[in-house]
Write a protein that holds these residues in place. Structure first.
Motif, mmCIF file in Angstrom:
data_model
loop_
_atom_site.group_PDB
_atom_site.id
_atom_site.type_symbol
_atom_site.label_atom_id
_atom_site.label_comp_id
_atom_site.label_asym_id
_atom_site.label_seq_id
_atom_site.Cartn_x
_atom_site.Cartn_y
_atom_site.Cartn_z
ATOM 1 N N ILE A 11 30.377 38.021 35.648
ATOM 2 C CA ILE A 11 31.358 38.864 35.005
ATOM 3 C C ILE A 11 30.823 39.884 34.076
ATOM 4 N N MET A 12 30.745 41.214 34.562
ATOM 5 C CA MET A 12 29.981 42.304 34.137
ATOM 6 C C MET A 12 30.949 43.152 33.345
ATOM 7 N N PRO A 13 31.091 43.389 32.162
ATOM 8 C CA PRO A 13 32.027 44.158 31.375
ATOM 9 C C PRO A 13 31.734 45.578 31.660
ATOM 10 N N GLY A 38 41.806 43.478 24.691
ATOM 11 C CA GLY A 38 42.232 42.772 25.979
ATOM 12 C C GLY A 38 41.655 43.904 27.194
ATOM 13 N N ARG A 39 42.130 45.138 26.767
ATOM 14 C CA ARG A 39 41.893 45.938 27.927
ATOM 15 C C ARG A 39 40.391 45.945 28.209
ATOM 16 N N ALA A 40 39.708 45.995 27.224
ATOM 17 C CA ALA A 40 38.330 46.037 27.267
ATOM 18 C C ALA A 40 37.869 44.753 28.277
ATOM 19 N N GLN A 41 38.301 43.823 28.058
ATOM 20 C CA GLN A 41 37.834 42.509 28.821
ATOM 21 C C GLN A 41 38.201 42.717 30.178
ATOM 22 N N ASN A 42 39.372 43.306 30.684
ATOM 23 C CA ASN A 42 40.051 43.355 31.825
ATOM 24 C C ASN A 42 39.283 44.566 32.595
ATOM 25 N N ARG A 43 38.524 45.403 32.107
ATOM 26 C CA ARG A 43 37.670 46.513 32.583
ATOM 27 C C ARG A 43 36.467 45.881 32.992
ATOM 28 N N ARG A 44 36.254 45.304 34.084
ATOM 29 C CA ARG A 44 35.165 44.475 34.514
ATOM 30 C C ARG A 44 34.786 44.501 36.077
ATOM 31 N N VAL A 45 33.500 44.247 36.366
ATOM 32 C CA VAL A 45 33.136 43.818 37.850
ATOM 33 C C VAL A 45 32.912 42.388 37.828
ATOM 34 N N GLU A 46 33.241 41.728 39.021
ATOM 35 C CA GLU A 46 33.253 40.327 38.919
ATOM 36 C C GLU A 46 32.159 40.000 40.546
ATOM 37 N N ILE A 47 31.004 39.275 40.299
ATOM 38 C CA ILE A 47 30.442 38.880 41.545
ATOM 39 C C ILE A 47 30.517 37.443 41.706
ATOM 40 N N ASN A 48 31.234 36.851 42.716
ATOM 41 C CA ASN A 48 31.235 35.742 43.422
ATOM 42 C C ASN A 48 30.337 35.390 44.140
ATOM 43 N N LEU A 49 29.596 34.323 43.971
ATOM 44 C CA LEU A 49 28.423 33.618 44.745
ATOM 45 C C LEU A 49 29.163 32.439 45.369
ATOM 46 N N ARG A 50 29.245 32.493 46.662
ATOM 47 C CA ARG A 50 29.788 31.308 47.458
ATOM 48 C C ARG A 50 28.882 30.515 48.418
ATOM 49 N N PRO A 51 29.083 29.600 48.826
ATOM 50 C CA PRO A 51 28.285 29.186 50.144
ATOM 51 C C PRO A 51 28.314 29.977 51.346
#
Length: 218
Positions: A108-110, A204-217
């Motif tokens: 999770i990258m803010p 809350g708005r600051a937490q919602n502004r983000r980029v997520e990277i999900n690593l899956r098999p």
């Protein structure tokens, strides 16, 4: 039938032993994440091995099944354990959070450390962190990489959707430009539709502004 029950019980014992692994970071023997995967895989493999073997070869079939199943399942669990430890070490102090859910890892990258306000241009201060991710992703190449951009609810839905798309694509483009296989990567924007905090507050708005990277098999 009674003999088959004894073989299955024996297989279960093997699975429990397979599930107990030595933690490579503490040196302690434990039924950790990799151990749980290995134990379940060994149990499944043993039961299948016993069931598909002739009566006189059921014990042998259980042993072979346990070995194959435990190695396959435990191997990926250990792989994720090692990757998680490397990411936590590499990303310490960067502001990026590392979360684990089963055999999936989420970064999770803010927004405040990745992009400027209302911009999809990567902040210059974030390049060293992205370079660290490139190094880890190239070393651990058995994962799919799902990149999702998120915004708060300020502004129009279309504006936020476009911004989240462009931010996810910016991260994806940087990874591929630096040697991470494009076939592993997907990128899309969720706009304001997946908040993790209330949009009614500044925090809350600051937490919602983000980029997520999900690593899956893969």
């Amino acid at each position: 039938m009674k003999k088959y029950g004894r073989v299955t019980a024996f297989a279960a014992s093997l699975a429990i032993l397979a599930g107990c692994t030595t933690n490579p970071y503490t040196g302690e023997r434990e039924a950790g994440k990799a151990g749980v995967y290995g134990g379940l895989g060994a149990l499944g493999g043993a039961v299948v091995g016993a069931a598909t073997s002739s009566k006189k070869d059921r014990t042998k079939g259980a042993l072979i099944g346990a070995a194959v199943g435990g190695a396959a399942a435990g191997g990926y669990g250990y792989y994720v354990d090692t990757q998680e430890a490397k990411l936590r070490q590499t990303l310490q102090g960067t502001g990026v959070q590392v979360q684990r859910n089963g055999d999936q890892l989420t970064l999770i990258m803010p927004g405040n450390i990745t992009f400027g306000s209302s911009s999809a241009d990567i902040s210059s201060s974030f390049y060293p962190t992205l370079n660290s991710l490139v190094t880890v992703f190239r070393e651990f190449d058995k994962n799919g990489i799902d990149i999702t951009g998120h915004t708060d609810s300020t502004g129009s839905a279309q504006l936020n959707q476009d911004l989240s798309n462009r931010r996810a694509q910016s991260v994806a483009s940087y990874l591929t430009a630096n040697g991470v296989a494009a076939s592993r990567i997907s990128a899309y924007g969720a706009g304001p539709n997946q908040p993790i905090a209330s949009n009614a507050t500044t925090e809350g708005r600051a937490q919602n502004r983000r980029v997520e990277i999900n690593l899956r098999p893969l």
